[in-house]
Enzyme design. Structure first.
Site, PDB file in Angstrom:
ATOM      1  N   ASP A 184      76.499 -17.792  13.798  1.00 19.76           N
ATOM      2  CA  ASP A 184      75.530 -16.848  14.349  1.00 19.76           C
ATOM      3  C   ASP A 184      75.726 -15.417  13.889  1.00 19.76           C
ATOM      4  O   ASP A 184      75.308 -14.479  14.569  1.00 19.76           O
ATOM      5  CB  ASP A 184      75.622 -16.914  15.878  1.00 19.76           C
TER       6      ASP A 184
ATOM      7  N   HIS B  74      91.424  -5.920  16.747  1.00 13.98           N
ATOM      8  CA  HIS B  74      90.377  -5.925  15.716  1.00 13.98           C
ATOM      9  C   HIS B  74      90.314  -4.556  15.050  1.00 13.98           C
ATOM     10  O   HIS B  74      90.594  -3.536  15.684  1.00 13.98           O
ATOM     11  CB  HIS B  74      89.045  -6.241  16.408  1.00 13.98           C
TER      12      HIS B  74
END
Ligand code: UDP
Length: 364
Positions: free
Chosen positions: A98, A242
């Site tokens: 996605d 991240h």
């Protein structure tokens, strides 16, 4: 002989297409020829996964630019993939999941009348804003994919409700389980101290990176971790952070310097699996980690209000706490005090044979 072009750009996509590419080359080479195009949406993290699986790169779009917008990513994929599709003239283009890479590559192929095969089709949170932009990306692909490879029966049911024709849907399991099994067969996942020397025996694994949590959501997550770390000084909180600056800033501002919070740069897939294997439980907003956790028999506290991986929640292997500080703290406290959860022998996300099922369909 069928010609297949696989396009992927982010770390989770690469992990999930790797077993398909590798199995095609090992066992289907007389029936399919596979080319792999790496868009580079996650350049460093993607390259790590590519090298761990030893996948050959046939094409690279090199779209990565720091802090770029979703439209810049989509624009570059359209412009650069177009010529590659003209050159390869594949029978199918495989996209996974996605991401912006997946949605724009799929549309690029569809515009050229090349059938799209969507791996991990049918996941839905039923909230167009969360996960953002992923819920929209996957719905777009389902509108026109010729092959929808669903990881679970629930994903198939979602597509049937959207009137996707039944003959376009195949329930295969999630290829993340294939990737995990393949990697576990070849690696032993030593003690977590091999990931970082200060990691001990009792630690909670934390990962959080979702775009819709940027801002207040991340501040809440980090404040909750801080409170838990101060309340439970004998438990470590290990957090591979991240690289996105919207994640780095609140994490460093709120969590840096707390002795039992270990902030790491993003770790390699092998290191992440070692952390999953040895942790007490997991605090995460990641989709892939929710899918991997049952294989390691690890409970997930999910930092989201909704999940498209409903199977774990239904089976009592995960719970949703959103980004509310008190709910996160209560769930962590409960799991530290009473950590016993019974896991089924088989992961609800697959049996390791998804890539074979996908290639059986595409090689016909
Ligand atoms: N992962 C990794 N290193 C990390 C964090 C995650 O290799 O520091 C792997 C993880 O094992 C899983 C995948 O990346 O296979 C999940 O990706 P991510 O959480 O970035 O995205 P999502 O699954 O939410 O799309």
């Amino acid at each position: 002989m069928k010609s297949i072009l696989v396009v992927a750009g982010t770390r989770p996509e690469i992990i999930k297409v790797a077993p398909i590419i590798l199995l095609a080359k090992e066992a289907y080479h007389q029936r399919v020829s596979v080319k792999f195009c790496f868009t580079g949406q996650h350049r460093t993290m993607g390259e790590d996964a590519i090298s761990i699986f030893g996948i050959e790169l046939d094409y690279e779009l090199e779209i990565m630019q720091s802090d770029q917008t979703l439209n810049q990513i989509a624009g570059k994929v359209f412009e650069r993939l177009s010529g590659i599709i003209d050159n390869v003239l594949p029978d199918y283009v495989i996209v996974q999941g996605d991401t912006t890479t997946a949605a724009s590559s799929a549309l690029c192929a569809f515009n050229k009348r090349i059938p799209v095969a969507h791996v991990e089709a049918g996941l839905r949170s039923f909230d167009i804003d969360a996960p953002y932009p992923e819920e929209c990306n996957r719905r777009i692909i389902s509108c026109f994919a010729t092959y929808n490879f669903c990881p679970t029966a629930a994903a198939r049911d979602n597509l049937l409700r959207e009137a996707v024709p039944e003959n376009r849907i195949h329930v295969t399991g999630n290829t993340i389980v294939d990737a995990l099994r393949r990697t576990m067969e070849r690696n032993s996942f030593d003690a977590p101290s091999s990931v970082h020397p200060s990691i001990g025996d009792r630690f909670v694994l934390v990962t959080a990176h979702r775009r819709e949590h940027f801002g207040v959501g991340f501040e809440n997550i980090c404040s909750a971790i801080k409170e838990c770390a101060l309340t439970f000084p004998d438990v470590q909180f290990v957090y591979p952070v991240h690289l996105n600056p919207n994640v780095q800033k609140p994490v460093n501002d709120i969590l840096k310097g707390i002795p039992n919070v270990i902030l790491l740069p993003p770790v390699s897939y092998l290191q992440l699996l070692a952390l999953e294997k040895h942790c007490l439980f997991i605090l995460t907003d990641s989709g892939g980690i929710q899918e991997e956790a049952p294989t390691f028999r690890k409970y997930c506290i999910v930092l989201r209000d909704r999940t498209e991986r409903t199977e774990s929640v239904t089976m009592g292997l995960a719970e949703l706490v959103g980004v509310d500080k008190q709910r996160i703290v209560s769930a962590v406290t409960r799991m530290i005090h009473q950590p016993k959860i019974t896991f089924p022998d088989r992961s609800p996300y697959g049996d390791g044979m998804a890539s074979k099922r996908i290639l059986d369909v595409l090689s016909q």
